[in-house]
Design a protein around this motif. Sequence first.
Motif, PDB file in Angstrom:
ATOM      1  N   THR A  35      35.146  11.387  71.815  1.00 34.12           N
ATOM      2  CA  THR A  35      36.360  10.627  71.491  1.00 34.12           C
ATOM      3  C   THR A  35      36.809  10.778  70.047  1.00 34.12           C
ATOM      4  OG1 THR A  35      35.008   8.680  71.070  1.00 34.12           O
ATOM      5  CG2 THR A  35      35.980   8.886  73.269  1.00 34.12           C
ATOM      6  N   GLY A  36      36.059  11.541  69.231  1.00 37.36           N
ATOM      7  CA  GLY A  36      36.460  11.732  67.843  1.00 37.36           C
ATOM      8  C   GLY A  36      35.321  12.268  66.991  1.00 37.36           C
ATOM      9  N   LYS A  37      35.574  12.297  65.695  1.00 36.73           N
ATOM     10  CA  LYS A  37      34.587  12.800  64.736  1.00 36.73           C
ATOM     11  C   LYS A  37      34.301  11.736  63.686  1.00 36.73           C
ATOM     12  CE  LYS A  37      36.124  17.523  65.215  1.00 36.73           C
ATOM     13  NZ  LYS A  37      36.574  18.752  64.574  1.00 36.73           N
ATOM     14  N   VAL A  38      33.065  11.734  63.200  1.00 35.04           N
ATOM     15  CA  VAL A  38      32.666  10.789  62.154  1.00 35.04           C
ATOM     16  C   VAL A  38      31.940  11.570  61.063  1.00 35.04           C
ATOM     17  CG1 VAL A  38      31.367   8.716  61.590  1.00 35.04           C
ATOM     18  CG2 VAL A  38      32.398   8.941  63.849  1.00 35.04           C
ATOM     19  N   GLN A  39      32.400  11.404  59.843  1.00 34.90           N
ATOM     20  CA  GLN A  39      31.702  11.959  58.690  1.00 34.90           C
ATOM     21  C   GLN A  39      31.026  10.791  57.979  1.00 34.90           C
ATOM     22  OE1 GLN A  39      34.060  13.365  55.379  1.00 34.90           O
ATOM     23  NE2 GLN A  39      32.526  14.917  54.900  1.00 34.90           N
ATOM     24  N   VAL A  40      29.721  10.908  57.768  1.00 36.04           N
ATOM     25  CA  VAL A  40      28.951   9.835  57.160  1.00 36.04           C
ATOM     26  C   VAL A  40      28.389  10.321  55.827  1.00 36.04           C
ATOM     27  CG1 VAL A  40      27.013   8.239  57.434  1.00 36.04           C
ATOM     28  CG2 VAL A  40      28.280   9.006  59.447  1.00 36.04           C
ATOM     29  N   VAL A  41      28.693   9.580  54.768  1.00 32.08           N
ATOM     30  CA  VAL A  41      28.089   9.820  53.459  1.00 32.08           C
ATOM     31  C   VAL A  41      27.089   8.691  53.260  1.00 32.08           C
ATOM     32  CG1 VAL A  41      28.498  10.012  50.987  1.00 32.08           C
ATOM     33  CG2 VAL A  41      30.201  10.891  52.597  1.00 32.08           C
ATOM     34  N   TYR A  42      25.815   9.056  53.049  1.00 35.51           N
ATOM     35  CA  TYR A  42      24.791   8.022  52.960  1.00 35.51           C
ATOM     36  C   TYR A  42      23.889   8.253  51.759  1.00 35.51           C
ATOM     37  CZ  TYR A  42      21.769  11.499  55.224  1.00 35.51           C
ATOM     38  OH  TYR A  42      21.059  12.629  55.531  1.00 35.51           O
ATOM     39  N   SER A  43      23.375   7.160  51.256  1.00 35.66           N
ATOM     40  CA  SER A  43      22.421   7.180  50.145  1.00 35.66           C
ATOM     41  C   SER A  43      21.680   5.855  50.154  1.00 35.66           C
ATOM     42  CB  SER A  43      23.129   7.391  48.807  1.00 35.66           C
ATOM     43  OG  SER A  43      23.970   6.295  48.528  1.00 35.66           O
ATOM     44  N   THR A  44      20.623   5.786  49.369  1.00 33.82           N
ATOM     45  CA  THR A  44      19.864   4.545  49.282  1.00 33.82           C
ATOM     46  C   THR A  44      19.746   4.125  47.821  1.00 33.82           C
ATOM     47  OG1 THR A  44      17.809   3.430  49.888  1.00 33.82           O
ATOM     48  CG2 THR A  44      17.629   5.720  49.218  1.00 33.82           C
ATOM     49  N   SER A  45      19.762   2.827  47.622  1.00 31.98           N
ATOM     50  CA  SER A  45      19.583   2.319  46.263  1.00 31.98           C
ATOM     51  C   SER A  45      18.167   1.793  46.071  1.00 31.98           C
ATOM     52  CB  SER A  45      20.612   1.226  45.971  1.00 31.98           C
ATOM     53  OG  SER A  45      20.528   0.214  46.943  1.00 31.98           O
ATOM     54  N   ASP A  46      17.479   1.481  47.157  1.00 35.72           N
ATOM     55  CA  ASP A  46      16.073   1.092  47.129  1.00 35.72           C
ATOM     56  C   ASP A  46      15.450   1.487  48.469  1.00 35.72           C
ATOM     57  OD1 ASP A  46      16.765  -0.890  48.978  1.00 35.72           O
ATOM     58  OD2 ASP A  46      17.009  -2.395  47.426  1.00 35.72           O
ATOM     59  N   ASN A  47      14.238   1.066  48.741  1.00 33.29           N
ATOM     60  CA  ASN A  47      13.548   1.474  49.966  1.00 33.29           C
ATOM     61  C   ASN A  47      13.916   0.667  51.196  1.00 33.29           C
ATOM     62  OD1 ASN A  47      12.211   3.509  48.687  1.00 33.29           O
ATOM     63  ND2 ASN A  47      10.379   2.292  48.277  1.00 33.29           N
ATOM     64  N   LYS A  48      14.811  -0.287  51.056  1.00 34.44           N
ATOM     65  CA  LYS A  48      15.129  -1.147  52.192  1.00 34.44           C
ATOM     66  C   LYS A  48      16.538  -0.966  52.739  1.00 34.44           C
ATOM     67  CE  LYS A  48      12.035  -4.864  50.875  1.00 34.44           C
ATOM     68  NZ  LYS A  48      11.921  -6.274  50.566  1.00 34.44           N
ATOM     69  N   PHE A  49      17.474  -0.491  51.944  1.00 33.75           N
ATOM     70  CA  PHE A  49      18.869  -0.462  52.364  1.00 33.75           C
ATOM     71  C   PHE A  49      19.477   0.936  52.217  1.00 33.75           C
ATOM     72  CE2 PHE A  49      18.067  -4.786  50.853  1.00 33.75           C
ATOM     73  CZ  PHE A  49      18.408  -5.508  51.978  1.00 33.75           C
ATOM     74  N   ILE A  50      20.347   1.284  53.155  1.00 36.66           N
ATOM     75  CA  ILE A  50      21.109   2.528  53.102  1.00 36.66           C
ATOM     76  C   ILE A  50      22.580   2.165  52.960  1.00 36.66           C
ATOM     77  CG2 ILE A  50      21.769   4.641  54.303  1.00 36.66           C
ATOM     78  CD1 ILE A  50      19.247   4.416  55.928  1.00 36.66           C
ATOM     79  N   ASN A  51      23.252   2.774  52.004  1.00 44.10           N
ATOM     80  CA  ASN A  51      24.699   2.621  51.844  1.00 44.10           C
ATOM     81  C   ASN A  51      25.376   3.688  52.702  1.00 44.10           C
ATOM     82  OD1 ASN A  51      24.318   0.638  49.809  1.00 44.10           O
ATOM     83  ND2 ASN A  51      23.974   2.274  48.332  1.00 44.10           N
ATOM     84  N   LEU A  52      26.284   3.265  53.557  1.00 44.39           N
ATOM     85  CA  LEU A  52      26.993   4.192  54.427  1.00 44.39           C
ATOM     86  C   LEU A  52      28.490   4.122  54.161  1.00 44.39           C
ATOM     87  CD1 LEU A  52      25.315   3.446  57.873  1.00 44.39           C
ATOM     88  CD2 LEU A  52      24.833   5.347  56.365  1.00 44.39           C
ATOM     89  N   LYS A  53      29.112   5.281  54.085  1.00 43.29           N
ATOM     90  CA  LYS A  53      30.570   5.389  54.038  1.00 43.29           C
ATOM     91  C   LYS A  53      30.962   6.280  55.204  1.00 43.29           C
ATOM     92  CE  LYS A  53      30.515   5.237  49.030  1.00 43.29           C
ATOM     93  NZ  LYS A  53      30.678   6.049  47.817  1.00 43.29           N
ATOM     94  N   LEU A  54      31.707   5.727  56.138  1.00 42.07           N
ATOM     95  CA  LEU A  54      32.068   6.464  57.337  1.00 42.07           C
ATOM     96  C   LEU A  54      33.561   6.773  57.337  1.00 42.07           C
ATOM     97  CD1 LEU A  54      29.909   3.998  58.282  1.00 42.07           C
ATOM     98  CD2 LEU A  54      29.893   5.485  60.238  1.00 42.07           C
ATOM     99  N   GLN A  55      33.899   8.018  57.623  1.00 40.58           N
ATOM    100  CA  GLN A  55      35.282   8.448  57.798  1.00 40.58           C
ATOM    101  C   GLN A  55      35.438   8.811  59.269  1.00 40.58           C
ATOM    102  OE1 GLN A  55      37.857   8.693  55.529  1.00 40.58           O
ATOM    103  NE2 GLN A  55      39.175   9.325  57.205  1.00 40.58           N
ATOM    104  N   VAL A  56      36.218   8.027  60.000  1.00 36.78           N
ATOM    105  CA  VAL A  56      36.381   8.201  61.438  1.00 36.78           C
ATOM    106  C   VAL A  56      37.745   8.821  61.716  1.00 36.78           C
ATOM    107  CG1 VAL A  56      36.471   7.017  63.661  1.00 36.78           C
ATOM    108  CG2 VAL A  56      34.945   6.173  61.871  1.00 36.78           C
ATOM    109  N   VAL A  57      37.759   9.865  62.552  1.00 35.95           N
ATOM    110  CA  VAL A  57      39.003  10.478  63.006  1.00 35.95           C
ATOM    111  C   VAL A  57      38.935  10.540  64.527  1.00 35.95           C
ATOM    112  CG1 VAL A  57      40.507  12.493  62.937  1.00 35.95           C
ATOM    113  CG2 VAL A  57      39.179  11.872  60.909  1.00 35.95           C
ATOM    114  N   THR A  58      39.827   9.827  65.180  1.00 38.94           N
ATOM    115  CA  THR A  58      39.834   9.822  66.640  1.00 38.94           C
ATOM    116  C   THR A  58      40.573  11.055  67.156  1.00 38.94           C
ATOM    117  OG1 THR A  58      41.892   8.566  66.831  1.00 38.94           O
ATOM    118  CG2 THR A  58      39.829   7.304  66.690  1.00 38.94           C
TER     119      THR A  58
END
Length: 105
Positions: free
Chosen positions: A66-89
Amino acid sequence: MLFYLITISSSLVLLFSHTEYQKEQLQWSDEQLTIQNLINTAIHDILTGDFTPTSNEQTVEFDYRTGKVQVVYSTSDNKFINLKLQVVTNNAFNYEHSTIIMYNI
């Protein structure tokens, strides 16, 4: 006679306008549901995939039916992941979403 003709014509125009409005609302609702499903699926694939988040930003792309997702991810510590998602349907609708999720490294 003219009064009845004007009344019927205006009623038909209003009915047509209302029907078109409802149709647009259903399409918009369906598009939002598609976007939410793409976001949820991409987050699931990140969590269950073979991705090791680091403090440096990394990018991965997922191509779904149904579409494409580009995910940019990184972590600031060992418990959390920062996600930035670009969705194109498939209907060429773009949406950006950011979130933080828990992760056990």
